[in-house]
Scaffold this motif. Structure first.
Motif, mmCIF file in Angstrom:
data_model
loop_
_atom_site.group_PDB
_atom_site.id
_atom_site.type_symbol
_atom_site.label_atom_id
_atom_site.label_comp_id
_atom_site.label_asym_id
_atom_site.label_seq_id
_atom_site.Cartn_x
_atom_site.Cartn_y
_atom_site.Cartn_z
ATOM 1 N N LEU A 143 0.840 -1.189 0.000
ATOM 2 C CA LEU A 143 0.000 0.000 0.000
ATOM 3 C C LEU A 143 0.880 1.245 0.000
ATOM 4 O O LEU A 143 1.789 1.368 0.829
ATOM 5 N N VAL A 144 0.618 2.137 -0.916
ATOM 6 C CA VAL A 144 1.399 3.365 -1.012
ATOM 7 C C VAL A 144 0.461 4.509 -1.363
ATOM 8 O O VAL A 144 -0.568 4.305 -2.016
ATOM 9 N N GLN A 145 0.806 5.692 -0.928
ATOM 10 C CA GLN A 145 -0.010 6.858 -1.260
ATOM 11 C C GLN A 145 0.283 7.331 -2.677
ATOM 12 O O GLN A 145 1.382 7.117 -3.214
ATOM 13 N N GLU B 93 -4.827 4.757 -10.275
ATOM 14 C CA GLU B 93 -5.127 3.831 -11.379
ATOM 15 C C GLU B 93 -4.009 2.822 -11.636
ATOM 16 O O GLU B 93 -4.159 1.935 -12.472
ATOM 17 N N ASP B 94 -2.897 2.944 -10.935
ATOM 18 C CA ASP B 94 -1.840 1.927 -11.016
ATOM 19 C C ASP B 94 -2.122 0.739 -10.105
ATOM 20 O O ASP B 94 -1.394 -0.258 -10.140
ATOM 21 N N SER B 95 -3.143 0.839 -9.291
ATOM 22 C CA SER B 95 -3.492 -0.255 -8.390
ATOM 23 C C SER B 95 -3.860 -1.494 -9.199
ATOM 24 O O SER B 95 -4.713 -1.439 -10.093
ATOM 25 N N ALA B 96 -3.204 -2.605 -8.884
ATOM 26 C CA ALA B 96 -3.405 -3.840 -9.653
ATOM 27 C C ALA B 96 -2.543 -4.935 -9.040
ATOM 28 O O ALA B 96 -1.709 -4.668 -8.165
ATOM 29 N N VAL B 97 -2.734 -6.134 -9.535
ATOM 30 C CA VAL B 97 -1.791 -7.210 -9.263
ATOM 31 C C VAL B 97 -0.760 -7.199 -10.378
ATOM 32 O O VAL B 97 -1.113 -7.176 -11.557
ATOM 33 N N TYR B 98 0.488 -7.193 -9.991
ATOM 34 C CA TYR B 98 1.597 -7.111 -10.938
ATOM 35 C C TYR B 98 2.271 -8.475 -11.044
ATOM 36 O O TYR B 98 2.577 -9.100 -10.022
ATOM 37 N N TYR B 99 2.493 -8.893 -12.278
ATOM 38 C CA TYR B 99 3.067 -10.201 -12.557
ATOM 39 C C TYR B 99 4.344 -10.046 -13.375
ATOM 40 O O TYR B 99 4.429 -9.181 -14.255
ATOM 41 N N CYS B 100 5.294 -10.948 -13.121
ATOM 42 C CA CYS B 100 6.413 -11.072 -14.034
ATOM 43 C C CYS B 100 6.262 -12.382 -14.806
ATOM 44 O O CYS B 100 5.598 -13.323 -14.327
ATOM 45 N N PHE C 174 3.579 -7.412 -16.415
ATOM 46 C CA PHE C 174 2.264 -6.947 -16.804
ATOM 47 C C PHE C 174 1.423 -6.827 -15.532
ATOM 48 O O PHE C 174 1.840 -7.268 -14.463
ATOM 49 N N ARG C 175 0.259 -6.237 -15.655
ATOM 50 C CA ARG C 175 -0.598 -6.065 -14.483
ATOM 51 C C ARG C 175 -2.053 -6.297 -14.848
ATOM 52 O O ARG C 175 -2.439 -6.225 -16.013
ATOM 53 N N GLN C 176 -2.823 -6.560 -13.828
ATOM 54 C CA GLN C 176 -4.264 -6.685 -14.017
ATOM 55 C C GLN C 176 -4.987 -6.160 -12.797
ATOM 56 O O GLN C 176 -4.729 -6.592 -11.670
ATOM 57 N N ALA C 177 -5.861 -5.216 -13.023
ATOM 58 C CA ALA C 177 -6.708 -4.668 -11.975
ATOM 59 C C ALA C 177 -8.067 -5.355 -12.026
ATOM 60 O O ALA C 177 -8.481 -5.817 -13.090
ATOM 61 N N PRO C 178 -8.763 -5.422 -10.904
ATOM 62 C CA PRO C 178 -10.074 -6.079 -10.887
ATOM 63 C C PRO C 178 -11.016 -5.470 -11.912
ATOM 64 O O PRO C 178 -11.168 -4.247 -11.986
ATOM 65 N N GLY C 179 -11.622 -6.322 -12.707
ATOM 66 C CA GLY C 179 -12.589 -5.853 -13.680
ATOM 67 C C GLY C 179 -11.989 -5.197 -14.903
ATOM 68 O O GLY C 179 -12.728 -4.676 -15.749
ATOM 69 N N VAL D 59 -0.377 -4.295 -5.679
ATOM 70 C CA VAL D 59 -0.051 -2.890 -5.464
ATOM 71 C C VAL D 59 -1.349 -2.123 -5.287
ATOM 72 O O VAL D 59 -2.236 -2.190 -6.140
ATOM 73 N N THR D 60 -1.439 -1.408 -4.179
ATOM 74 C CA THR D 60 -2.611 -0.585 -3.921
ATOM 75 C C THR D 60 -2.138 0.845 -3.692
ATOM 76 O O THR D 60 -1.315 1.086 -2.807
ATOM 77 N N VAL D 61 -2.651 1.752 -4.498
ATOM 78 C CA VAL D 61 -2.284 3.157 -4.375
ATOM 79 C C VAL D 61 -3.491 3.919 -3.843
ATOM 80 O O VAL D 61 -4.554 3.909 -4.473
#
Length: 125
Positions: free
Chosen positions: A11-13, A89-96, A37-42, A121-123
């Motif tokens: 979690l980051v501001q 809007e960068d909040s997502a699950v990040y994958y390598c 790459f990343r994927q956010a819910p929905g 990652v939660t912003v």
């Protein structure tokens, strides 16, 4: 067995920074291109960046350019994604991910053969 392990999420501001790491479990990353790459819910998956075995980089998302940086440290057997000036809007699950090839793929990187379980990652605003 090819296993990738992501870490560094949290979690980051808004406006803050995080450095994500991708490590190889039981194999060395040094010889292979590694991508994020990343994927956010929905939302659809988004390609972020790729680094070849010899350090050449490719960035895929206009909104990340200048804010995200991919790098590798062969001594640490790791690939990093430095993320600055983070936005909500960068909040997502990040994958390598990797295809076990030296170069970055010609197809979407989220179709690479191997990926980790991701790091969240939660912003916050």
């Amino acid at each position: 067995q090819v296993q990738l392990v992501e870490s560094g999420g949290g979690l980051v501001q808004s406006g803050g920074s995080l450095r994500l790491s991708c490590a190889g479990s039981s194999f060395t990353l040094d010889f292979y291109a590694i991508a994020w790459f990343r994927q956010a819910p929905g939302k659809e998956r988004e390609e972020l960046a790729c680094i070849t075995s010899d350090g050449r980089t490719t960035y895929y998302l206009d909104s990340e350019k200048g804010r995200f940086s991919i790098s590798r440290d062969k001594g640490e057997n790791a690939v990093f994604l430095q993320m600055n000036s983070l936005k909500v809007e960068d909040s997502a699950v990040y994958y390598c991910a990797t295809d076990l090839g030296a170069g970055c793929p010609g197809h979407k990187i989220y179709f690479m053969d191997y990926r980790g379980k991701g790091t969240l990652v939660t912003v916050s605003p």
